[in-house]
Design a protein around this motif. Structure first.
Motif, PDB file in Angstrom:
ATOM      1  N   GLY A  64      -8.562  16.232  28.112  1.00 51.42           N
ATOM      2  CA  GLY A  64      -8.712  16.895  26.821  1.00 51.42           C
ATOM      3  C   GLY A  64      -8.272  16.012  25.680  1.00 51.42           C
ATOM      4  N   MET A  65      -8.124  16.624  24.522  1.00 51.82           N
ATOM      5  CA  MET A  65      -7.643  15.883  23.354  1.00 51.82           C
ATOM      6  C   MET A  65      -6.868  16.802  22.440  1.00 51.82           C
ATOM      7  N   GLU A  66      -5.927  16.231  21.731  1.00 51.74           N
ATOM      8  CA  GLU A  66      -5.192  16.925  20.672  1.00 51.74           C
ATOM      9  C   GLU A  66      -5.427  16.174  19.378  1.00 51.74           C
ATOM     10  N   LYS A  67      -5.681  16.925  18.318  1.00 47.42           N
ATOM     11  CA  LYS A  67      -5.926  16.305  17.016  1.00 47.42           C
ATOM     12  C   LYS A  67      -4.609  15.924  16.362  1.00 47.42           C
ATOM     13  N   ILE A  68      -4.578  14.745  15.784  1.00 48.36           N
ATOM     14  CA  ILE A  68      -3.355  14.271  15.148  1.00 48.36           C
ATOM     15  C   ILE A  68      -3.071  15.019  13.858  1.00 48.36           C
ATOM     16  N   GLY A  69      -4.095  15.715  13.324  1.00 49.75           N
ATOM     17  CA  GLY A  69      -3.873  16.510  12.114  1.00 49.75           C
ATOM     18  C   GLY A  69      -4.054  15.699  10.841  1.00 49.75           C
ATOM     19  N   ASP A  70      -3.447  16.155   9.772  1.00 51.35           N
ATOM     20  CA  ASP A  70      -3.610  15.502   8.480  1.00 51.35           C
ATOM     21  C   ASP A  70      -2.594  14.398   8.230  1.00 51.35           C
ATOM     22  N   CYS A  71      -1.773  14.092   9.222  1.00 52.55           N
ATOM     23  CA  CYS A  71      -0.704  13.127   9.009  1.00 52.55           C
ATOM     24  C   CYS A  71      -1.240  11.687   9.006  1.00 52.55           C
ATOM     25  N   PHE A  72      -0.424  10.803   8.464  1.00 53.91           N
ATOM     26  CA  PHE A  72      -0.777   9.386   8.377  1.00 53.91           C
ATOM     27  C   PHE A  72      -0.398   8.675   9.670  1.00 53.91           C
ATOM     28  N   TRP A  73      -1.303   7.826  10.140  1.00 52.05           N
ATOM     29  CA  TRP A  73      -1.021   6.951  11.269  1.00 52.05           C
ATOM     30  C   TRP A  73      -1.870   5.691  11.087  1.00 52.05           C
ATOM     31  N   THR A  74      -1.488   4.635  11.730  1.00 53.44           N
ATOM     32  CA  THR A  74      -2.269   3.404  11.638  1.00 53.44           C
ATOM     33  C   THR A  74      -1.853   2.429  12.730  1.00 53.44           C
ATOM     34  N   GLU A  75      -2.748   1.524  13.063  1.00 58.65           N
ATOM     35  CA  GLU A  75      -2.379   0.393  13.894  1.00 58.65           C
ATOM     36  C   GLU A  75      -1.710  -0.650  13.005  1.00 58.65           C
ATOM     37  N   MET A  76      -0.842  -1.455  13.581  1.00 60.05           N
ATOM     38  CA  MET A  76      -0.130  -2.485  12.812  1.00 60.05           C
ATOM     39  C   MET A  76      -0.588  -3.863  13.275  1.00 60.05           C
ATOM     40  N   ASP A  77      -1.744  -4.282  12.755  1.00 60.13           N
ATOM     41  CA  ASP A  77      -2.304  -5.569  13.144  1.00 60.13           C
ATOM     42  C   ASP A  77      -2.104  -6.645  12.076  1.00 60.13           C
ATOM     43  N   PHE A  78      -2.079  -6.217  10.815  1.00 65.14           N
ATOM     44  CA  PHE A  78      -2.042  -7.176   9.719  1.00 65.14           C
ATOM     45  C   PHE A  78      -0.976  -6.785   8.694  1.00 65.14           C
ATOM     46  N   GLU A  79      -0.692  -7.705   7.801  1.00 67.53           N
ATOM     47  CA  GLU A  79       0.332  -7.474   6.788  1.00 67.53           C
ATOM     48  C   GLU A  79      -0.003  -6.266   5.923  1.00 67.53           C
ATOM     49  N   GLU A  80      -1.302  -6.088   5.638  1.00 64.81           N
ATOM     50  CA  GLU A  80      -1.685  -4.937   4.808  1.00 64.81           C
ATOM     51  C   GLU A  80      -1.424  -3.614   5.520  1.00 64.81           C
ATOM     52  N   ASP A  81      -1.442  -3.630   6.864  1.00 67.87           N
ATOM     53  CA  ASP A  81      -1.104  -2.415   7.610  1.00 67.87           C
ATOM     54  C   ASP A  81       0.360  -2.052   7.394  1.00 67.87           C
ATOM     55  N   TRP A  82       1.213  -3.058   7.398  1.00 67.18           N
ATOM     56  CA  TRP A  82       2.633  -2.812   7.162  1.00 67.18           C
ATOM     57  C   TRP A  82       2.861  -2.261   5.760  1.00 67.18           C
ATOM     58  N   LYS A  83       2.102  -2.756   4.797  1.00 64.15           N
ATOM     59  CA  LYS A  83       2.229  -2.251   3.425  1.00 64.15           C
ATOM     60  C   LYS A  83       1.811  -0.782   3.353  1.00 64.15           C
ATOM     61  N   LYS A  84       0.745  -0.428   4.078  1.00 58.60           N
ATOM     62  CA  LYS A  84       0.320   0.975   4.097  1.00 58.60           C
ATOM     63  C   LYS A  84       1.414   1.864   4.678  1.00 58.60           C
ATOM     64  N   ILE A  85       2.086   1.352   5.687  1.00 59.14           N
ATOM     65  CA  ILE A  85       3.149   2.125   6.329  1.00 59.14           C
ATOM     66  C   ILE A  85       4.318   2.327   5.368  1.00 59.14           C
ATOM     67  N   THR A  86       4.755   1.259   4.737  1.00 59.79           N
ATOM     68  CA  THR A  86       5.886   1.370   3.811  1.00 59.79           C
ATOM     69  C   THR A  86       5.533   2.251   2.618  1.00 59.79           C
ATOM     70  N   ASP A  87       4.292   2.140   2.140  1.00 61.70           N
ATOM     71  CA  ASP A  87       3.859   2.999   1.025  1.00 61.70           C
ATOM     72  C   ASP A  87       3.837   4.463   1.425  1.00 61.70           C
ATOM     73  N   SER A  88       3.463   4.733   2.677  1.00 63.83           N
ATOM     74  CA  SER A  88       3.375   6.121   3.130  1.00 63.83           C
ATOM     75  C   SER A  88       4.750   6.767   3.245  1.00 63.83           C
ATOM     76  N   ARG A  89       5.783   5.951   3.365  1.00 59.27           N
ATOM     77  CA  ARG A  89       7.143   6.470   3.528  1.00 59.27           C
ATOM     78  C   ARG A  89       7.875   6.616   2.204  1.00 59.27           C
ATOM     79  N   LEU A  90       7.202   6.235   1.118  1.00 60.00           N
ATOM     80  CA  LEU A  90       7.829   6.368  -0.196  1.00 60.00           C
ATOM     81  C   LEU A  90       7.855   7.844  -0.601  1.00 60.00           C
ATOM     82  N   PRO A  91       8.884   8.264  -1.329  1.00 60.39           N
ATOM     83  CA  PRO A  91       8.946   9.677  -1.772  1.00 60.39           C
ATOM     84  C   PRO A  91       7.846  10.000  -2.768  1.00 60.39           C
TER      85      PRO A  91
END
Length: 207
Positions: free
Chosen positions: A180-207
């Motif tokens: 089966g499958m479960e939907k991750i929902g509306d939350c943010f997720w990403t693979e961390m392959d490149f520097e821009e991925d890390w920036k997306k992660i840090t930006d997503s954690r900002l208040p």
């Protein structure tokens, strides 16, 4: 160095390195890990198998672990295929299935036709199949199904199919068991392959 720091916090962590990862497929990493876990008396219970480069919320992992499905992918139905994503596919439902899904939409939750099931995970989509979403790289598997996956991995290696990506072992597994499958929902997720991925992660954690 980062792994050594993590092992100080989690004393059960162990590393198994596939030194041929750039020469052959990552399916061998799964097969080697299975051998290492077997030697340690593990790989004999329900498991969560995940890519190490995925950033995801703990709530999504909790949802997968608590899923009614014994074995299931954590997936994002919002994703569109560009040829790089691992997409989950199922047989397209016929009219009766579409009506059944419509009547039971609130209860089904996974978008899989009543008479269908997830049958393929691949980067290349099949136009004859319904695309359900992108696999996030996080997969829950029951103890019983893990035993079948172990045999499947060994069969791949025995045949010399060591250039395959590990998802091919999941395709073989899905020919034998329902997944089966479960939907991750509306939350943010990403693979961390490149520097821009890390920036997306840090930006997503900002208040």
């Amino acid at each position: 160095q980062e792994f050594k720091e993590l092992t100080k916090q989690f004393n059960q962590m162990r590393k198994k390195r596939n030194r041929l990862i750039y020469d052959i497929g990552d399916l061998v990493s799964h097969a080697d890990a299975e051998k290492a876990f077997k030697a340690a008396g593990e790989f004999n219970d329900d498991l969560v198998i995940m890519d190490a480069d995925v950033y995801f919320p703990t709530a999504a992992l909790r949802k997968l672990i608590r899923s009614k499905h014994k074995t299931a992918f954590l997936a994002d139905p919002r994703s569109k295929s560009t040829g790089e994503e691992m997409m989950l596919m199922a047989p397209s439902p016929d009219r009766n299935d579409r009506e059944a899904i419509g009547r039971n939409r609130d209860r089904s939750g996974d978008g899989v036709a009543r008479s269908g099931r997830i049958v393929r995970i691949a980067k290349k989509t099949d136009p004859s199949l319904k695309i359900l979403g992108e696999a996030t790289g996080i997969f829950k598997i029951s103890k019983a199904h893990a035993g079948i996956l172990k045999k499947t991995l060994r069969d791949f290696v025995r045949r010399g199919d060591i250039d395959a990506e590990y998802e091919e072992s999941y395709n073989a597994l899905m020919q034998k068991v329902k997944v089966g499958m479960e939907k991750i929902g509306d939350c943010f997720w990403t693979e961390m392959d490149f520097e821009e991925d890390w920036k997306k992660i840090t930006d997503s954690r900002l208040p």
